[in-house]
Design a protein around this motif. Structure first.
Motif, PDB file in Angstrom:
ATOM      1  N   ALA A   1       0.835  -1.201   0.000  1.00  0.00           N
ATOM      2  CA  ALA A   1       0.000   0.000   0.000  1.00  0.00           C
ATOM      3  C   ALA A   1       0.871   1.253   0.000  1.00  0.00           C
ATOM      4  CB  ALA A   1      -0.937  -0.004   1.198  1.00  0.00           C
ATOM      5  N   ALA A   2       1.940   1.240   0.743  1.00  0.00           N
ATOM      6  CA  ALA A   2       2.855   2.389   0.777  1.00  0.00           C
ATOM      7  C   ALA A   2       3.555   2.572  -0.559  1.00  0.00           C
ATOM      8  CB  ALA A   2       3.878   2.208   1.890  1.00  0.00           C
ATOM      9  N   ILE A   3       3.911   1.470  -1.202  1.00  0.00           N
ATOM     10  CA  ILE A   3       4.629   1.552  -2.474  1.00  0.00           C
ATOM     11  C   ILE A   3       3.732   2.110  -3.580  1.00  0.00           C
ATOM     12  CG2 ILE A   3       5.745   0.161  -4.273  1.00  0.00           C
ATOM     13  CD1 ILE A   3       6.999  -1.473  -2.043  1.00  0.00           C
ATOM     14  N   CYS A   4       2.432   1.939  -3.455  1.00  0.00           N
ATOM     15  CA  CYS A   4       1.511   2.525  -4.441  1.00  0.00           C
ATOM     16  C   CYS A   4       1.761   4.018  -4.594  1.00  0.00           C
ATOM     17  CB  CYS A   4       0.058   2.315  -4.016  1.00  0.00           C
ATOM     18  SG  CYS A   4      -0.520   0.646  -4.172  1.00  0.00           S
ATOM     19  N   ASN A   5       2.039   4.694  -3.495  1.00  0.00           N
ATOM     20  CA  ASN A   5       2.283   6.128  -3.532  1.00  0.00           C
ATOM     21  C   ASN A   5       3.723   6.465  -3.928  1.00  0.00           C
ATOM     22  OD1 ASN A   5      -0.358   6.812  -2.821  1.00  0.00           O
ATOM     23  ND2 ASN A   5       0.105   6.494  -0.667  1.00  0.00           N
ATOM     24  N   ILE A   6       4.636   5.577  -3.658  1.00  0.00           N
ATOM     25  CA  ILE A   6       6.042   5.821  -4.003  1.00  0.00           C
ATOM     26  C   ILE A   6       6.259   5.817  -5.513  1.00  0.00           C
ATOM     27  CG2 ILE A   6       8.369   4.811  -3.863  1.00  0.00           C
ATOM     28  CD1 ILE A   6       7.711   3.978  -1.017  1.00  0.00           C
ATOM     29  N   VAL A   7       5.408   5.115  -6.259  1.00  0.00           N
ATOM     30  CA  VAL A   7       5.594   5.023  -7.706  1.00  0.00           C
ATOM     31  C   VAL A   7       4.794   6.073  -8.478  1.00  0.00           C
ATOM     32  CG1 VAL A   7       6.256   2.599  -7.673  1.00  0.00           C
ATOM     33  CG2 VAL A   7       3.850   3.195  -7.968  1.00  0.00           C
ATOM     34  N   LEU A   8       4.228   7.054  -7.783  1.00  0.00           N
ATOM     35  CA  LEU A   8       3.551   8.140  -8.477  1.00  0.00           C
ATOM     36  C   LEU A   8       4.545   8.917  -9.330  1.00  0.00           C
ATOM     37  CD1 LEU A   8       1.186   9.327  -5.629  1.00  0.00           C
ATOM     38  CD2 LEU A   8       0.484   8.384  -7.847  1.00  0.00           C
ATOM     39  N   GLU A   9       4.052   9.583 -10.355  1.00  0.00           N
ATOM     40  CA  GLU A   9       4.902  10.249 -11.343  1.00  0.00           C
ATOM     41  C   GLU A   9       5.918  11.225 -10.752  1.00  0.00           C
ATOM     42  OE1 GLU A   9       3.029  13.383 -13.697  1.00  0.00           O
ATOM     43  OE2 GLU A   9       1.267  13.104 -12.453  1.00  0.00           O
ATOM     44  N   PHE A  10       5.590  11.892  -9.671  1.00  0.00           N
ATOM     45  CA  PHE A  10       6.464  12.927  -9.116  1.00  0.00           C
ATOM     46  C   PHE A  10       7.425  12.407  -8.045  1.00  0.00           C
ATOM     47  CE2 PHE A  10       2.332  12.978  -7.017  1.00  0.00           C
ATOM     48  CZ  PHE A  10       2.699  12.715  -5.709  1.00  0.00           C
ATOM     49  N   SER A  11       7.340  11.129  -7.722  1.00  0.00           N
ATOM     50  CA  SER A  11       8.167  10.571  -6.659  1.00  0.00           C
ATOM     51  C   SER A  11       9.605  10.347  -7.133  1.00  0.00           C
ATOM     52  CB  SER A  11       7.588   9.243  -6.177  1.00  0.00           C
ATOM     53  OG  SER A  11       8.481   8.619  -5.276  1.00  0.00           O
ATOM     54  N   SER A  12      10.528  10.753  -6.306  1.00  0.00           N
ATOM     55  CA  SER A  12      11.941  10.535  -6.633  1.00  0.00           C
ATOM     56  C   SER A  12      12.332   9.067  -6.494  1.00  0.00           C
ATOM     57  CB  SER A  12      12.824  11.404  -5.727  1.00  0.00           C
ATOM     58  OG  SER A  12      12.607  11.051  -4.372  1.00  0.00           O
ATOM     59  N   LEU A  13      11.526   8.279  -5.816  1.00  0.00           N
ATOM     60  CA  LEU A  13      11.822   6.856  -5.626  1.00  0.00           C
ATOM     61  C   LEU A  13      11.271   5.971  -6.736  1.00  0.00           C
ATOM     62  CD1 LEU A  13      11.214   6.607  -1.792  1.00  0.00           C
ATOM     63  CD2 LEU A  13      13.390   6.746  -2.991  1.00  0.00           C
ATOM     64  N   LYS A  14      10.452   6.542  -7.607  1.00  0.00           N
ATOM     65  CA  LYS A  14       9.829   5.750  -8.670  1.00  0.00           C
ATOM     66  C   LYS A  14      10.880   5.048  -9.524  1.00  0.00           C
ATOM     67  CE  LYS A  14       6.788   6.029 -12.663  1.00  0.00           C
ATOM     68  NZ  LYS A  14       5.845   6.848 -13.423  1.00  0.00           N
ATOM     69  N   GLU A  15      11.889   5.761  -9.946  1.00  0.00           N
ATOM     70  CA  GLU A  15      12.925   5.180 -10.815  1.00  0.00           C
ATOM     71  C   GLU A  15      13.646   4.021 -10.134  1.00  0.00           C
ATOM     72  OE1 GLU A  15      13.656   5.529 -14.052  1.00  0.00           O
ATOM     73  OE2 GLU A  15      11.838   6.762 -14.059  1.00  0.00           O
ATOM     74  N   ILE A  16      13.895   4.149  -8.845  1.00  0.00           N
ATOM     75  CA  ILE A  16      14.570   3.072  -8.111  1.00  0.00           C
ATOM     76  C   ILE A  16      13.701   1.815  -8.094  1.00  0.00           C
ATOM     77  CG2 ILE A  16      15.410   2.358  -5.828  1.00  0.00           C
ATOM     78  CD1 ILE A  16      16.179   5.361  -5.419  1.00  0.00           C
ATOM     79  N   ILE A  17      12.417   1.979  -7.827  1.00  0.00           N
ATOM     80  CA  ILE A  17      11.491   0.839  -7.820  1.00  0.00           C
ATOM     81  C   ILE A  17      11.483   0.178  -9.192  1.00  0.00           C
ATOM     82  CG2 ILE A  17       9.066   0.146  -7.577  1.00  0.00           C
ATOM     83  CD1 ILE A  17      10.272   0.899  -4.901  1.00  0.00           C
ATOM     84  N   LEU A  18      11.441   0.981 -10.246  1.00  0.00           N
ATOM     85  CA  LEU A  18      11.424   0.433 -11.606  1.00  0.00           C
ATOM     86  C   LEU A  18      12.728  -0.301 -11.925  1.00  0.00           C
ATOM     87  CD1 LEU A  18       9.696   3.311 -13.624  1.00  0.00           C
ATOM     88  CD2 LEU A  18       8.665   1.320 -12.528  1.00  0.00           C
ATOM     89  N   GLN A  19      13.849   0.277 -11.524  1.00  0.00           N
ATOM     90  CA  GLN A  19      15.154  -0.344 -11.786  1.00  0.00           C
ATOM     91  C   GLN A  19      15.345  -1.648 -11.024  1.00  0.00           C
ATOM     92  OE1 GLN A  19      17.977   2.700 -10.778  1.00  0.00           O
ATOM     93  NE2 GLN A  19      17.451   3.976 -12.539  1.00  0.00           N
ATOM     94  N   LYS A  20      14.698  -1.786  -9.899  1.00  0.00           N
ATOM     95  CA  LYS A  20      14.848  -2.975  -9.051  1.00  0.00           C
ATOM     96  C   LYS A  20      13.826  -4.062  -9.371  1.00  0.00           C
ATOM     97  CE  LYS A  20      18.198  -1.326  -6.502  1.00  0.00           C
ATOM     98  NZ  LYS A  20      19.523  -1.902  -6.506  1.00  0.00           N
ATOM     99  N   GLY A  21      13.163  -3.963 -10.524  1.00  0.00           N
ATOM    100  CA  GLY A  21      12.226  -5.005 -10.930  1.00  0.00           C
ATOM    101  C   GLY A  21      10.828  -4.847 -10.377  1.00  0.00           C
ATOM    102  N   GLY A  22      10.452  -3.633 -10.000  1.00  0.00           N
ATOM    103  CA  GLY A  22       9.139  -3.394  -9.414  1.00  0.00           C
ATOM    104  C   GLY A  22       7.990  -3.762 -10.338  1.00  0.00           C
ATOM    105  N   ILE A  23       8.139  -3.482 -11.619  1.00  0.00           N
ATOM    106  CA  ILE A  23       7.048  -3.786 -12.549  1.00  0.00           C
ATOM    107  C   ILE A  23       6.771  -5.286 -12.569  1.00  0.00           C
ATOM    108  CG2 ILE A  23       6.378  -3.810 -14.990  1.00  0.00           C
ATOM    109  CD1 ILE A  23       7.791  -1.074 -15.247  1.00  0.00           C
ATOM    110  N   ARG A  24       7.815  -6.078 -12.697  1.00  0.00           N
ATOM    111  CA  ARG A  24       7.633  -7.536 -12.722  1.00  0.00           C
ATOM    112  C   ARG A  24       7.009  -8.022 -11.413  1.00  0.00           C
ATOM    113  NH1 ARG A  24      12.265 -10.673 -14.924  1.00  0.00           N
ATOM    114  NH2 ARG A  24      10.963 -10.652 -16.762  1.00  0.00           N
ATOM    115  N   ARG A  25       7.483  -7.498 -10.298  1.00  0.00           N
ATOM    116  CA  ARG A  25       6.975  -7.946  -8.999  1.00  0.00           C
ATOM    117  C   ARG A  25       5.498  -7.590  -8.820  1.00  0.00           C
ATOM    118  NH1 ARG A  25       6.323 -11.752  -5.969  1.00  0.00           N
ATOM    119  NH2 ARG A  25       6.289 -11.342  -3.757  1.00  0.00           N
TER     120      ARG A  25
END
Length: 133
Positions: free
Chosen positions: A4-28
């Motif tokens: 639930a917390a990560i839902c907000n971390i991947v919003l367009e303006f989040s600085s952490l979005k790129e890290i989540i994407l680079q670490k395989g977040g989409i697949r997970r």
């Protein structure tokens, strides 16, 4: 719950979005869309919806490569209203862009993924033929 917390971390303006994407977040998140736990499934689809919001076409293509159009159609036809709502929002975000560019690439990818007849069936509330019943 962490998803639930990560839902907000991947919003367009989040600085952490790129890290989540680079670490395989989409697949997970795509994997978690199959969870038997409703909250995990809901939050995974919600995160994917947020990832594709106003995203560049390559991100949208990657999300749908991992999630797949049959899986999105299945989620849209879910018996669970919350899942249906978020899955339809994900579909909307796939087609939408705030950029001044035409959305032709995004819309063409959706038609290609579902097929014209499959997309119309989904929008009419019917189960597309490519989905197991």
């Amino acid at each position: 719950m962490a998803t639930a917390a990560i839902c907000n971390i991947v919003l367009e303006f989040s600085s952490l979005k790129e890290i989540i994407l680079q670490k395989g977040g989409i697949r997970r998140f795509a994997e978690l869309s199959y969870s038997t736990t409703k909250s995990l499934r809901l939050n995974a689809v919600w995160a994917l919806k947020n990832i594709v919001y106003d995203a560049d076409p390559p991100i949208k293509l990657e999300v749908m490569k991992e999630l797949t159009y049959p899986r999105l159609a299945f989620l849209i036809r879910s018996d669970e209203e919350e899942i249906r709502e978020i899955a339809l929002s994900l579909l909307r975000n796939l087609a939408f862009s705030r950029r001044d560019e035409p959305h032709e690439q995004e819309v063409a990818a959706i038609f290609s993924g579902f097929g014209r007849a499959g997309l119309l069936e989904i929008l009419q509330g019917r189960t597309p033929e490519f989905l197991p019943c």
